[in-house]
Design a protein around this motif. Structure first.
Motif, PDB file in Angstrom:
ATOM      1  N   ARG B  28       0.822  -1.207   0.000  1.00 40.90           N
ATOM      2  CA  ARG B  28       0.000   0.000   0.000  1.00 40.90           C
ATOM      3  C   ARG B  28       0.852   1.251   0.000  1.00 40.90           C
ATOM      4  O   ARG B  28       0.596   2.187  -0.755  1.00 40.90           O
ATOM      5  CB  ARG B  28      -0.883   0.020   1.237  1.00 40.90           C
ATOM      6  CG  ARG B  28      -2.145  -0.692   1.022  1.00 40.90           C
ATOM      7  CD  ARG B  28      -3.259  -0.065   1.786  1.00 40.90           C
ATOM      8  NE  ARG B  28      -4.454  -0.660   1.218  1.00 40.90           N
ATOM      9  CZ  ARG B  28      -5.652  -0.570   1.718  1.00 40.90           C
ATOM     10  NH1 ARG B  28      -5.834   0.102   2.814  1.00 40.90           N
ATOM     11  NH2 ARG B  28      -6.670  -1.122   1.125  1.00 40.90           N
ATOM     12  N   VAL B  32       0.931   4.194  -2.819  1.00 41.84           N
ATOM     13  CA  VAL B  32       0.656   5.620  -2.596  1.00 41.84           C
ATOM     14  C   VAL B  32       1.865   6.456  -3.028  1.00 41.84           C
ATOM     15  O   VAL B  32       1.713   7.500  -3.674  1.00 41.84           O
ATOM     16  CB  VAL B  32       0.303   5.876  -1.111  1.00 41.84           C
ATOM     17  CG1 VAL B  32       0.197   7.359  -0.825  1.00 41.84           C
ATOM     18  CG2 VAL B  32      -0.994   5.164  -0.742  1.00 41.84           C
ATOM     19  N   LEU B  78       8.613   1.106  -7.137  1.00 39.05           N
ATOM     20  CA  LEU B  78       8.083   0.547  -8.380  1.00 39.05           C
ATOM     21  C   LEU B  78       8.388  -0.944  -8.488  1.00 39.05           C
ATOM     22  O   LEU B  78       7.507  -1.752  -8.797  1.00 39.05           O
ATOM     23  CB  LEU B  78       8.676   1.296  -9.579  1.00 39.05           C
ATOM     24  CG  LEU B  78       8.202   0.864 -10.968  1.00 39.05           C
ATOM     25  CD1 LEU B  78       6.714   1.144 -11.126  1.00 39.05           C
ATOM     26  CD2 LEU B  78       8.975   1.593 -12.062  1.00 39.05           C
ATOM     27  N   LEU B  79       9.656  -1.311  -8.199  1.00 38.15           N
ATOM     28  CA  LEU B  79      10.049  -2.715  -8.360  1.00 38.15           C
ATOM     29  C   LEU B  79       9.437  -3.587  -7.272  1.00 38.15           C
ATOM     30  O   LEU B  79       9.051  -4.737  -7.536  1.00 38.15           O
ATOM     31  CB  LEU B  79      11.578  -2.817  -8.374  1.00 38.15           C
ATOM     32  CG  LEU B  79      12.223  -2.147  -9.594  1.00 38.15           C
ATOM     33  CD1 LEU B  79      13.725  -2.038  -9.422  1.00 38.15           C
ATOM     34  CD2 LEU B  79      11.869  -2.879 -10.876  1.00 38.15           C
ATOM     35  N   HIS B  81       6.495  -2.938  -5.750  1.00 38.38           N
ATOM     36  CA  HIS B  81       5.065  -3.020  -6.071  1.00 38.38           C
ATOM     37  C   HIS B  81       4.829  -3.952  -7.264  1.00 38.38           C
ATOM     38  O   HIS B  81       3.833  -4.680  -7.304  1.00 38.38           O
ATOM     39  CB  HIS B  81       4.520  -1.617  -6.364  1.00 38.38           C
ATOM     40  CG  HIS B  81       3.045  -1.468  -6.157  1.00 38.38           C
ATOM     41  ND1 HIS B  81       2.468  -1.193  -4.942  1.00 38.38           N
ATOM     42  CD2 HIS B  81       2.013  -1.557  -7.029  1.00 38.38           C
ATOM     43  CE1 HIS B  81       1.150  -1.113  -5.073  1.00 38.38           C
ATOM     44  NE2 HIS B  81       0.841  -1.333  -6.329  1.00 38.38           N
ATOM     45  N   LEU B  82       5.782  -3.941  -8.205  1.00 40.97           N
ATOM     46  CA  LEU B  82       5.713  -4.848  -9.363  1.00 40.97           C
ATOM     47  C   LEU B  82       5.840  -6.307  -8.907  1.00 40.97           C
ATOM     48  O   LEU B  82       5.003  -7.153  -9.254  1.00 40.97           O
ATOM     49  CB  LEU B  82       6.808  -4.496 -10.366  1.00 40.97           C
ATOM     50  CG  LEU B  82       6.969  -5.404 -11.583  1.00 40.97           C
ATOM     51  CD1 LEU B  82       5.780  -5.261 -12.531  1.00 40.97           C
ATOM     52  CD2 LEU B  82       8.257  -5.089 -12.336  1.00 40.97           C
ATOM     53  N   VAL B  86       2.804  -9.086  -8.707  1.00 40.27           N
ATOM     54  CA  VAL B  86       2.779 -10.394  -9.371  1.00 40.27           C
ATOM     55  C   VAL B  86       2.420 -11.478  -8.348  1.00 40.27           C
ATOM     56  O   VAL B  86       1.630 -12.386  -8.640  1.00 40.27           O
ATOM     57  CB  VAL B  86       4.136 -10.695 -10.042  1.00 40.27           C
ATOM     58  CG1 VAL B  86       4.195 -12.134 -10.537  1.00 40.27           C
ATOM     59  CG2 VAL B  86       4.382  -9.726 -11.198  1.00 40.27           C
ATOM     60  N   LEU B  89      -1.218 -11.368  -7.950  1.00 36.29           N
ATOM     61  CA  LEU B  89      -1.909 -11.940  -9.112  1.00 36.29           C
ATOM     62  C   LEU B  89      -1.865 -13.469  -9.063  1.00 36.29           C
ATOM     63  O   LEU B  89      -2.824 -14.144  -9.452  1.00 36.29           O
ATOM     64  CB  LEU B  89      -1.300 -11.411 -10.422  1.00 36.29           C
ATOM     65  CG  LEU B  89      -1.596  -9.938 -10.732  1.00 36.29           C
ATOM     66  CD1 LEU B  89      -0.792  -9.472 -11.939  1.00 36.29           C
ATOM     67  CD2 LEU B  89      -3.080  -9.713 -10.982  1.00 36.29           C
TER      68      LEU B  89
END
Lengths: 128, 132
Positions: B28, B32, B78-79, B81-82, B86, B89
């Protein structure tokens, strides 16, 4: 005053039909962002040393412009969906919650339009 | 009983900190932070469309110590959260819910996001031709 539980009152009224849309949109934008973000990170590394004309030539090239527009659209759609959930979880005052969600969605629309327009301007004619 | 005074989920402070909950909170937080980071992306693109002077201002900011610090933070965000996205997912299709698997995937995400952040910055500096 009824002694029925909220569940008992809701039962038999049917589903709201659209409840899962938000969840699904968060998922498919996430799925789209996996390859787009990997492409973006690699591309930015590859163009680290670019001066202005090289950077603009890269942004404006057809493949880059298309992928950037897709990235911007997916990022802002995904981002506003996520921030909406954060606001729903932590902003407990109903009026403030609505205000924050409106600000998030309005901001996402404005920023994404600005970013997409910038890419299109570079791709379709370049700065003056 | 006033329904609006009841405790609302999530009330995080009642739980003992664990890898699983920390990574969830970090997901989270990074989300943000990345939303805030889109401002730099938009500024960069709009400046590129506006002309060399505006673009130079962005480049100077990104090159400053504050700009680099923010960029380092956003790279990790970014990395992370990426990678953790996954992981989410994969959960969404129903895989990896055993406790041992949840912890294993959690540590993989920690290692991958830290490792990739370092790799991206090494490659980034190499691509600039060794200059600082």
């Amino acid at each position: 005053m009824t002694l029925k539980t909220p569940l008992a009152r809701a039962r038999g009224l049917g589903s709201a039909k659209t409840g899962a849309e938000h969840w699904w949109a968060e998922r498919w934008t996430a799925l789209a962002l996996v390859p787009l973000v990997i492409w973006f990170v690699i591309s930015v590394i590859a163009h680290m040393g670019d001066d202005y004309s090289a950077a603009v030539a890269w942004i404006g090239s057809p493949v880059t412009a298309v992928l950037l527009v897709l990235l911007i659209a997916a990022v802002f759609h995904h981002g506003q969906l996520g921030l909406q959930v954060v606001a729903e979880d932590y902003v407990h005052d109903e009026r403030w919650k609505l205000a924050v969600i409106f600000a998030v969605k309005g901001g996402a629309i404005m920023l994404s339009v600005a970013a997409i327009l910038a890419v299109l301007r570079i791709a379709l004619g370049g700065p003056a | 009983m006033q329904s609006d005074k009841r405790p609302l989920s999530p009330h995080l402070q009642v739980y003992k900190p664990q890898l699983t909950s920390m990574l969830s909170i970090l997901h989270r937080l990074t989300g943000v932070a990345l939303a805030a980071g889109t401002l730099l992306l938009v500024w960069w693109l709009v400046a590129a469309a506006a002309g060399p002077e505006a673009f130079g201002t962005v480049q100077a900011f990104v090159g400053s110590w504050l700009g680099r610090l923010l960029l380092l933070g956003w790279t990790f965000a970014l990395l992370y959260h990426l990678c953790n996205g996954v992981r989410h997912l994969v959960w969404d299709v129903g895989w990896g819910f055993e406790l041992t698997q949840v912890y294993a995937s959690g540590w993989i995400v920690v290692g991958a996001s830290v490792g990739l952040t370092i790799l991206v910055w090494i490659l980034g500096y190499a691509a600039r031709g060794g200059g600082i």
